[in-house]
Design a protein around this motif. Structure first.
Motif, mmCIF file in Angstrom:
data_model
loop_
_atom_site.group_PDB
_atom_site.id
_atom_site.type_symbol
_atom_site.label_atom_id
_atom_site.label_comp_id
_atom_site.label_asym_id
_atom_site.label_seq_id
_atom_site.Cartn_x
_atom_site.Cartn_y
_atom_site.Cartn_z
ATOM 1 N N SER A 180 -3.462 9.862 -7.203
ATOM 2 C CA SER A 180 -2.749 10.474 -6.092
ATOM 3 C C SER A 180 -1.317 10.799 -6.505
ATOM 4 C CB SER A 180 -2.724 9.509 -4.897
ATOM 5 O OG SER A 180 -1.893 10.013 -3.890
ATOM 6 N N GLU A 181 -0.837 11.936 -6.026
ATOM 7 C CA GLU A 181 0.566 12.296 -6.267
ATOM 8 C C GLU A 181 1.442 11.811 -5.113
ATOM 9 O OE1 GLU A 181 1.820 13.559 -9.126
ATOM 10 O OE2 GLU A 181 -0.236 13.208 -9.773
ATOM 11 N N ILE A 182 0.790 11.267 -4.090
ATOM 12 C CA ILE A 182 1.513 10.829 -2.896
ATOM 13 C C ILE A 182 2.251 9.522 -3.187
ATOM 14 C CG2 ILE A 182 1.274 10.047 -0.502
ATOM 15 C CD1 ILE A 182 -1.299 11.829 -0.429
ATOM 16 N N GLU A 234 3.952 6.458 -1.507
ATOM 17 C CA GLU A 234 3.994 5.757 -0.223
ATOM 18 C C GLU A 234 5.238 4.879 -0.164
ATOM 19 O OE1 GLU A 234 0.397 3.659 1.038
ATOM 20 O OE2 GLU A 234 -0.716 4.844 -0.436
ATOM 21 N N ARG A 272 2.520 4.453 -5.818
ATOM 22 C CA ARG A 272 1.527 5.522 -5.875
ATOM 23 C C ARG A 272 0.196 4.823 -6.132
ATOM 24 N NH1 ARG A 272 3.760 8.368 -9.769
ATOM 25 N NH2 ARG A 272 4.907 9.765 -8.439
#
Length: 192
Positions: A2-4, A6, A93
């Motif tokens: 994931s590139e998200i 948090e 991430r």
């Protein structure tokens, strides 16, 4: 992967009277929560461990029919006992869609010194899980203690203890009652 990135979803829980700071790595994804607080996954045993240690009852903080924990009794309990909670990462991430530490990439570590300075009565820190322990030990330049043991470290002129406890995750292969035996070592040392 994931590139998200948090950001930590909870504020540090820091009672002024805290003698103990408990640190995990980072909360699981929100879809796994049964409440908006630390150790929110219903299949995580932390609140069952607390029930065993302080009340001799694994179900003390558990609302079994609702598949959640009783936050209305957890918060006053932690305030009364002086137990603070947060995590060693403030931004992460996820490399996979799960809650496992091995699948977390820490983007930003917590300001551990700043947090402990807000807790002048704190005498001990618990890390529950290897990644949290590694982050903490790297920061303070100490050797990682074995599960159930502690290492001493200095912050300013204060000597504190870091206790490495078994993870409360069910993925960690140990019964909750046995994990509670380990946690009780710290609770007895602090006379909680």
């Amino acid at each position: 992967m994931s590139e998200i990135i948090e950001k930590h979803p909870f504020e540090p829980f820091l009672p002024e009277n805290a003698k103990l700071l408990m640190l995990g790595t980072f909360p699981p994804a929100e879809k796994r929560w049964c409440m908006r607080f630390y150790y929110p996954n219903f299949i995580n045993d932390m609140w069952r461990i607390f029930g065993i240690c302080f009340y001799g009852d694994k179900q003390h903080f558990v609302l079994e029919q609702e598949k959640r924990y009783n936050l209305d009794s957890i918060i006053p309990f932690l305030n009364e006992k002086g137990i603070a909670m947060y995590d060693t990462a403030t931004k992460i991430r996820r490399t996979k869609d799960n809650a496992s530490d091995k699948d977390l990439e820490i983007v930003e570590e917590t300001d551990l010194d700043g947090m402990l300075r807000k807790l002048p009565e704190c005498k001990a820190v618990i890390t529950a899980g290897q990644l949290a322990t590694d982050v903490f030990c790297n920061h303070y330049g100490i050797k990682s203690p074995k599960v159930g043991e502690f290492a001493e470290f200095l912050l300013d002129d204060r000597e504190l203890r870091l206790y490495r406890m078994p993870s409360s995750s069910r993925a960690y292969p140990m019964r909750a009652e046995r994990k509670a035996d380990y946690y009780n070592i710290v609770f007895k040392y602090l006379e909680l």
